[in-house]
Design a protein around this motif. Structure first.
Motif, PDB file in Angstrom:
ATOM      1  N   GLU A   1       0.829  -1.207   0.000  1.00 32.14           N
ATOM      2  CA  GLU A   1       0.000   0.000   0.000  1.00 32.14           C
ATOM      3  C   GLU A   1       0.865   1.260   0.000  1.00 32.14           C
ATOM      4  O   GLU A   1       0.556   2.242  -0.683  1.00 32.14           O
ATOM      5  CB  GLU A   1      -0.908   0.014   1.233  1.00 32.14           C
ATOM      6  CG  GLU A   1      -2.185  -0.787   1.121  1.00 32.14           C
ATOM      7  CD  GLU A   1      -1.983  -2.285   1.294  1.00 32.14           C
ATOM      8  OE1 GLU A   1      -2.949  -3.032   1.098  1.00 32.14           O
ATOM      9  OE2 GLU A   1      -0.848  -2.705   1.600  1.00 32.14           O
ATOM     10  N   ASN A   2       1.937   1.230   0.770  1.00 33.09           N
ATOM     11  CA  ASN A   2       2.763   2.417   0.939  1.00 33.09           C
ATOM     12  C   ASN A   2       3.411   2.850  -0.384  1.00 33.09           C
ATOM     13  O   ASN A   2       3.388   4.027  -0.748  1.00 33.09           O
ATOM     14  CB  ASN A   2       3.825   2.151   2.000  1.00 33.09           C
ATOM     15  CG  ASN A   2       4.321   3.419   2.651  1.00 33.09           C
ATOM     16  OD1 ASN A   2       3.581   4.388   2.800  1.00 33.09           O
ATOM     17  ND2 ASN A   2       5.580   3.434   3.037  1.00 33.09           N
ATOM     18  N   LEU A   3       3.988   1.890  -1.106  1.00 35.23           N
ATOM     19  CA  LEU A   3       4.615   2.213  -2.388  1.00 35.23           C
ATOM     20  C   LEU A   3       3.571   2.650  -3.413  1.00 35.23           C
ATOM     21  O   LEU A   3       3.810   3.565  -4.208  1.00 35.23           O
ATOM     22  CB  LEU A   3       5.390   1.007  -2.916  1.00 35.23           C
ATOM     23  CG  LEU A   3       6.592   0.540  -2.081  1.00 35.23           C
ATOM     24  CD1 LEU A   3       7.318  -0.599  -2.797  1.00 35.23           C
ATOM     25  CD2 LEU A   3       7.560   1.690  -1.817  1.00 35.23           C
ATOM     26  N   ASN A   4       2.411   2.008  -3.386  1.00 35.92           N
ATOM     27  CA  ASN A   4       1.376   2.356  -4.360  1.00 35.92           C
ATOM     28  C   ASN A   4       0.849   3.769  -4.139  1.00 35.92           C
ATOM     29  O   ASN A   4       0.573   4.500  -5.092  1.00 35.92           O
ATOM     30  CB  ASN A   4       0.233   1.344  -4.305  1.00 35.92           C
ATOM     31  CG  ASN A   4      -0.392   1.100  -5.659  1.00 35.92           C
ATOM     32  OD1 ASN A   4       0.263   1.253  -6.689  1.00 35.92           O
ATOM     33  ND2 ASN A   4      -1.643   0.706  -5.686  1.00 35.92           N
ATOM     34  N   ALA A   5       0.714   4.165  -2.874  1.00 36.02           N
ATOM     35  CA  ALA A   5       0.254   5.525  -2.572  1.00 36.02           C
ATOM     36  C   ALA A   5       1.268   6.551  -3.072  1.00 36.02           C
ATOM     37  O   ALA A   5       0.892   7.601  -3.623  1.00 36.02           O
ATOM     38  CB  ALA A   5       0.030   5.685  -1.075  1.00 36.02           C
ATOM     39  N   GLN A   6       2.544   6.254  -2.913  1.00 31.44           N
ATOM     40  CA  GLN A   6       3.583   7.168  -3.399  1.00 31.44           C
ATOM     41  C   GLN A   6       3.558   7.266  -4.924  1.00 31.44           C
ATOM     42  O   GLN A   6       3.706   8.353  -5.502  1.00 31.44           O
ATOM     43  CB  GLN A   6       4.955   6.682  -2.932  1.00 31.44           C
ATOM     44  CG  GLN A   6       5.144   6.764  -1.422  1.00 31.44           C
ATOM     45  CD  GLN A   6       6.456   6.141  -0.975  1.00 31.44           C
ATOM     46  OE1 GLN A   6       7.519   6.460  -1.512  1.00 31.44           O
ATOM     47  NE2 GLN A   6       6.405   5.249   0.002  1.00 31.44           N
ATOM     48  N   LEU A   7       3.368   6.117  -5.585  1.00 33.49           N
ATOM     49  CA  LEU A   7       3.295   6.093  -7.038  1.00 33.49           C
ATOM     50  C   LEU A   7       2.099   6.900  -7.550  1.00 33.49           C
ATOM     51  O   LEU A   7       2.217   7.710  -8.485  1.00 33.49           O
ATOM     52  CB  LEU A   7       3.199   4.645  -7.526  1.00 33.49           C
ATOM     53  CG  LEU A   7       2.970   4.432  -9.021  1.00 33.49           C
ATOM     54  CD1 LEU A   7       4.203   4.852  -9.807  1.00 33.49           C
ATOM     55  CD2 LEU A   7       2.633   2.983  -9.324  1.00 33.49           C
ATOM     56  N   ILE A   8       0.945   6.693  -6.932  1.00 36.75           N
ATOM     57  CA  ILE A   8      -0.280   7.370  -7.375  1.00 36.75           C
ATOM     58  C   ILE A   8      -0.195   8.874  -7.122  1.00 36.75           C
ATOM     59  O   ILE A   8      -0.630   9.689  -7.952  1.00 36.75           O
ATOM     60  CB  ILE A   8      -1.509   6.748  -6.679  1.00 36.75           C
ATOM     61  CG1 ILE A   8      -1.709   5.308  -7.192  1.00 36.75           C
ATOM     62  CG2 ILE A   8      -2.768   7.582  -6.916  1.00 36.75           C
ATOM     63  CD1 ILE A   8      -2.718   4.503  -6.404  1.00 36.75           C
ATOM     64  N   ALA A   9       0.389   9.269  -5.996  1.00 37.66           N
ATOM     65  CA  ALA A   9       0.567  10.693  -5.715  1.00 37.66           C
ATOM     66  C   ALA A   9       1.471  11.336  -6.762  1.00 37.66           C
ATOM     67  O   ALA A   9       1.199  12.447  -7.249  1.00 37.66           O
ATOM     68  CB  ALA A   9       1.139  10.888  -4.323  1.00 37.66           C
ATOM     69  N   ALA A  10       2.559  10.630  -7.116  1.00 37.64           N
ATOM     70  CA  ALA A  10       3.469  11.145  -8.146  1.00 37.64           C
ATOM     71  C   ALA A  10       2.753  11.264  -9.493  1.00 37.64           C
ATOM     72  O   ALA A  10       2.958  12.225 -10.247  1.00 37.64           O
ATOM     73  CB  ALA A  10       4.686  10.231  -8.266  1.00 37.64           C
ATOM     74  N   TYR A  11       1.897  10.295  -9.793  1.00 41.06           N
ATOM     75  CA  TYR A  11       1.132  10.310 -11.039  1.00 41.06           C
ATOM     76  C   TYR A  11       0.159  11.493 -11.069  1.00 41.06           C
ATOM     77  O   TYR A  11       0.053  12.215 -12.070  1.00 41.06           O
ATOM     78  CB  TYR A  11       0.385   8.979 -11.182  1.00 41.06           C
ATOM     79  CG  TYR A  11      -0.603   8.916 -12.318  1.00 41.06           C
ATOM     80  CD1 TYR A  11      -0.261   9.328 -13.602  1.00 41.06           C
ATOM     81  CD2 TYR A  11      -1.891   8.423 -12.104  1.00 41.06           C
ATOM     82  CE1 TYR A  11      -1.180   9.261 -14.645  1.00 41.06           C
ATOM     83  CE2 TYR A  11      -2.814   8.339 -13.134  1.00 41.06           C
ATOM     84  CZ  TYR A  11      -2.453   8.769 -14.403  1.00 41.06           C
ATOM     85  OH  TYR A  11      -3.366   8.703 -15.430  1.00 41.06           O
ATOM     86  N   PHE A  12      -0.540  11.707  -9.975  1.00 33.23           N
ATOM     87  CA  PHE A  12      -1.470  12.840  -9.891  1.00 33.23           C
ATOM     88  C   PHE A  12      -0.722  14.168 -10.107  1.00 33.23           C
ATOM     89  O   PHE A  12      -1.191  15.055 -10.828  1.00 33.23           O
ATOM     90  CB  PHE A  12      -2.168  12.860  -8.535  1.00 33.23           C
ATOM     91  CG  PHE A  12      -3.251  11.819  -8.368  1.00 33.23           C
ATOM     92  CD1 PHE A  12      -3.570  10.938  -9.393  1.00 33.23           C
ATOM     93  CD2 PHE A  12      -3.968  11.722  -7.183  1.00 33.23           C
ATOM     94  CE1 PHE A  12      -4.568   9.994  -9.244  1.00 33.23           C
ATOM     95  CE2 PHE A  12      -4.977  10.776  -7.023  1.00 33.23           C
ATOM     96  CZ  PHE A  12      -5.275   9.910  -8.058  1.00 33.23           C
ATOM     97  N   GLN A  13       0.434  14.300  -9.466  1.00 32.51           N
ATOM     98  CA  GLN A  13       1.225  15.521  -9.603  1.00 32.51           C
ATOM     99  C   GLN A  13       1.666  15.715 -11.046  1.00 32.51           C
ATOM    100  O   GLN A  13       1.628  16.830 -11.584  1.00 32.51           O
ATOM    101  CB  GLN A  13       2.445  15.453  -8.682  1.00 32.51           C
ATOM    102  CG  GLN A  13       2.117  15.511  -7.200  1.00 32.51           C
ATOM    103  CD  GLN A  13       3.301  15.128  -6.320  1.00 32.51           C
ATOM    104  OE1 GLN A  13       4.402  14.898  -6.821  1.00 32.51           O
ATOM    105  NE2 GLN A  13       3.071  15.053  -5.009  1.00 32.51           N
TER     106      GLN A  13
END
Length: 450
Positions: free
Chosen positions: A120-132
């Motif tokens: 979950e932790n890595l996926n949240a970081q990936l998705i946040a980077a994608y949104f940005q």
């Protein structure tokens, strides 16, 4: 303001993450985004959480982990590449995965939680980077920073009430916060996960903490159906039901929600809606505290679950023996066995519980303890039982529901091992032989829905 949660299938691939972006952008109220670890992309695929469990097992048994680390990193890497993210994002992920092994301590009871939470932790970081990268004002927020404080119970953490005040401080944020589900931190900073499937719990906790208008839970189905599609072709979609109805259905086999997931929202009286990431325009299923008016539906759903067994104790003049049931329950308590139902007659008591609590040795010990301490005239244990639940708040306003349901089962020659209806008249529970489960569900469904 809304809290929105995406399950594993909704965040499994770059294609799915593009749908997630569209859903978030479609409603500016969706400012808190809770995400799971990547799930299966196809039937033969593996969930990232399962890969992390395998990684932990290899580390704990001192096996080579090189290929497994590469496989986990590749799941995030392929998504990042397709989404146009910089390669440095995944390089950091690989470093974090390797650090799990470097910091491993077999004496540390929290180590498995660290491994499990990484998905979950890595996926949240990936998705946040994608949104940005797509121009959204978004950022990753760790559960510790958000204020999710939990009990000191590895693999089975529970939220502490003081968390909600900390989470509420984020209420007025103008950013889109991407939060990993499934874990929190103890007061002394140890990472602890909720029980498996607990990302739903995180979503519910955040919704309660920020006092959200609604908690939207996106998954891979249009909502909650009145019966399982395994047994019914195109069952009716339940557009609205209460928390209590959902709890009854979850108990008897509905698996859309983790058992404890609704509790924080229920306490905060926040409506929950189940929606489909692949079909976001569908109305979905709304779960709320109560109906705005008397529910016109007699029954909202038929649920079933297998894997139960029963012990039937027969003893003449049992009804005159003071303390009989207490002594039976004391035996179960001493053996750490919880029961689901206990129907009784004048000279008979049956106890129904889940077979998963028993092994052959414990079953022998249970029978021995009951025989010695209760001294029954007859004792019988039966395995392979299924439980069927007929659920609906509207049942209390209609007569003959029990008669109709019993008749529906009788028409198919289904023998009842138990029938139980609570005083609130919200559900009727039937215990039957496991091989008749599909037939029973179909008979009840077509009696009340067709």
């Amino acid at each position: 303001m809304k809290v929105i949660k995406f399950g594993g299938s909704s965040v499994a691939s770059a294609e799915q993450l593009k749908k997630v972006l569209t859903i978030v952008k479609d409603d500016p109220k969706r400012r808190f985004v809770v995400v799971s670890a990547p799930g299966k992309r196809h039937d033969e695929d593996k969930k990232v959480t399962d890969l992390l469990i395998a990684y932990y097992e290899k580390v704990s048994t001192k096996q080579d982990t090189t290929s497994l680390i590469e496989e986990i990193a590749a799941r995030y890497g392929s998504n990042a590449q397709e989404l146009g993210l910089d390669a440095s994002v995944c390089e950091a992920f690989a470093t974090e995965l390797i650090a799990l092994q470097k910091n491993f301590n077999e004496e540390n009871p929290y180590d498995l939680d660290r491994f499990l939470a990484t998905g979950e932790n890595l996926n949240a970081q990936l998705i946040a980077a994608y949104f940005q990268n797509e121009g959204l004002k978004a950022r990753y927020v760790n559960p510790k920073e958000l204020g999710i404080i939990v009990t000191d119970e590895p693999h089975n953490a529970r939220i502490l009430d003081e968390s909600y005040d900390k989470i509420y401080q984020w209420h007025d944020t103008d950013e889109i916060l991407v939060i990993p589900g499934f874990f929190g931190y103890t007061k002394d900073g140890k990472l602890c996960t909720f029980s498996r499937g607990g990302s739903d719990i995180t979503g519910s906790i955040v919704a309660a903490g920020v006092k959200a208008e609604i908690y939207e839970n996106f998954t891979d189905v249009d909502g909650i159906f009145a019966a399982t599609p395994k047994y019914i072709h195109e069952p009716a979609l339940i557009e609205q039901l209460t928390y209590r109805e959902m709890r009854e259905l979850s108990y008897a086999g509905f698996t859309v929600f983790h058992d404890e997931a609704l509790m924080p929202s229920f306490k905060a009286k926040i409506p929950v809606v189940i929606k489909n990431t692949n079909n976001p325009s569908c109305v979905g299923t709304l779960i709320k505290e109560s109906y705005d008016r008397e529910n016109p539906n007699r029954v909202v759903g038929v649920a079933s679950d297998r894997g139960f067994c029963s012990i039937t104790i027969n003893k003449y003049l049992l009804n005159r023996e003071v303390g009989f049931v207490r002594r039976v329950l004391q035996i179960l308590e001493e053996l750490n066995i919880s029961f689901e139902h206990m129907p009784s007659g004048i000279d008979t008591v049956s106890i129904i519980f889940r077979e998963s609590q028993l092994n052959s040795e414990l079953e022998k010990l249970l029978i021995q303890e009951i025989t010695e301490k209760i001294q029954p005239d007859d004792l019988e244990i039966e395995h392979g039982i299924s439980v069927i639940a007929l659920v609906g708040e509207g049942m209390k306003f209609h007569t003959g529901i029990t008669a109709e349901s019993s008749a529906a089962l009788a028409r198919k020659n289904i023998n009842l091992r138990m029938i139980s209806q609570g005083a609130d008249e919200r559900s009727i529970i039937f215990a039957i032989q496991g091989e008749q489960e599909r037939l029973a569900v179909r008979s009840l469904y077509y009696t009340f829905f067709d």
